[in-house]
Design a protein around this motif. Sequence first.
Motif, PDB file in Angstrom:
ATOM      1  N   LEU A  16       0.825  -1.208   0.000  1.00 43.48           N
ATOM      2  CA  LEU A  16       0.000   0.000   0.000  1.00 43.48           C
ATOM      3  C   LEU A  16       0.858   1.256   0.000  1.00 43.48           C
ATOM      4  O   LEU A  16       0.545   2.250  -0.665  1.00 43.48           O
ATOM      5  N   ALA A  17       1.987   1.216   0.734  1.00 43.55           N
ATOM      6  CA  ALA A  17       2.888   2.368   0.791  1.00 43.55           C
ATOM      7  C   ALA A  17       3.651   2.563  -0.509  1.00 43.55           C
ATOM      8  O   ALA A  17       4.283   3.605  -0.707  1.00 43.55           O
ATOM      9  N   LEU A  18       3.596   1.583  -1.392  1.00 44.57           N
ATOM     10  CA  LEU A  18       4.337   1.639  -2.650  1.00 44.57           C
ATOM     11  C   LEU A  18       3.433   1.952  -3.832  1.00 44.57           C
ATOM     12  O   LEU A  18       3.797   1.726  -4.979  1.00 44.57           O
ATOM     13  N   VAL A  19       2.253   2.476  -3.555  1.00 47.13           N
ATOM     14  CA  VAL A  19       1.307   2.885  -4.589  1.00 47.13           C
ATOM     15  C   VAL A  19       1.300   4.405  -4.664  1.00 47.13           C
ATOM     16  O   VAL A  19       1.142   5.087  -3.648  1.00 47.13           O
ATOM     17  N   GLY A  20       1.519   4.943  -5.849  1.00 48.37           N
ATOM     18  CA  GLY A  20       1.562   6.387  -6.002  1.00 48.37           C
ATOM     19  C   GLY A  20       0.252   7.053  -5.604  1.00 48.37           C
ATOM     20  O   GLY A  20      -0.827   6.540  -5.890  1.00 48.37           O
TER      21      GLY A  20
END
Length: 304
Positions: A16-20
């Motif tokens: 989730l933290a790696l989604v723009g």
Amino acid sequence: MSGRNAPVTAGARRRLALVGDCADCHGLCCVALPFSASADFARDKPAGTPCAQLGADSRCGIHTELRERGYPGCAVFDCFGAGQRITRQTFPGRDWRDDPETARRMFAVFPVQRQLHELLWYLVQAVGLPAADRHREGLDRALAETERLVDAEAEELLALDVAAHRATVNELLLAVSERARAGLPAVGRYRRGADLVGARLRGADLRGANLRGALLLGAELGGADLRGADLIGADLRGAELAGARLAGALFVTQAQLNAARGDRATTVPAGLSRPGHWSAERAAPPAARPRARPAGAGRRQRRR
């Protein structure tokens, strides 16, 4: 237990933290990166110059019409969450509009942070594979170090030899890939960077194929089985994926899906979204599709 109340795993939180999140960024990709007039971008734009479509609110003025207006490259681009991390953590409370020095440092950090975030995406996928057990210690170290780096100060990021770090991580990813693909039908098919532009691979059994860095622009992959295939860095621009089995493929990114053409029958790996431009219709089975052979496709496919 229902999906609504199911606990969120550590891997899911990391993904989730790696989604723009463009709503929580200062439009860094629209300023820091250069564009060259091509099929992907309607006009040239130098690095460090705001795109003409970027508004004062850091939003794209033609976001819903990027493909129609000649900017499919923007529709495909994914920063893997690097933009909002720079905005929130690396330069909290600051904006590239504040002063030229802030802008210079933010623009220099952006490509470094994006590469680190991309590596995190691959590492999070790798640690979740059963084949990772033999490499668990190395993967855990690489994941911890990469997570430390994305939270580092700007000075450390600017001094980082990101190519060396990427090479170290890639050795682990390759080892996991080889173990995950062992014994699959197409494990011996292709080599890294294979030229498969326009290749006719409809309905092909590509389970376990090595498609790392492969050029698959415009390739016909409708109905192909790509489970267990390594797709890290593969160029899928314009590739036809209607009815293809992508769920279970290794190291797929959202940008790759965004660049390709699929339909509602295309299976998508966990953690990724079905692009809005994909057809809502189910494609005809491969046997019923046109059998025209693109010029030169046979020659390209023979390269292993």
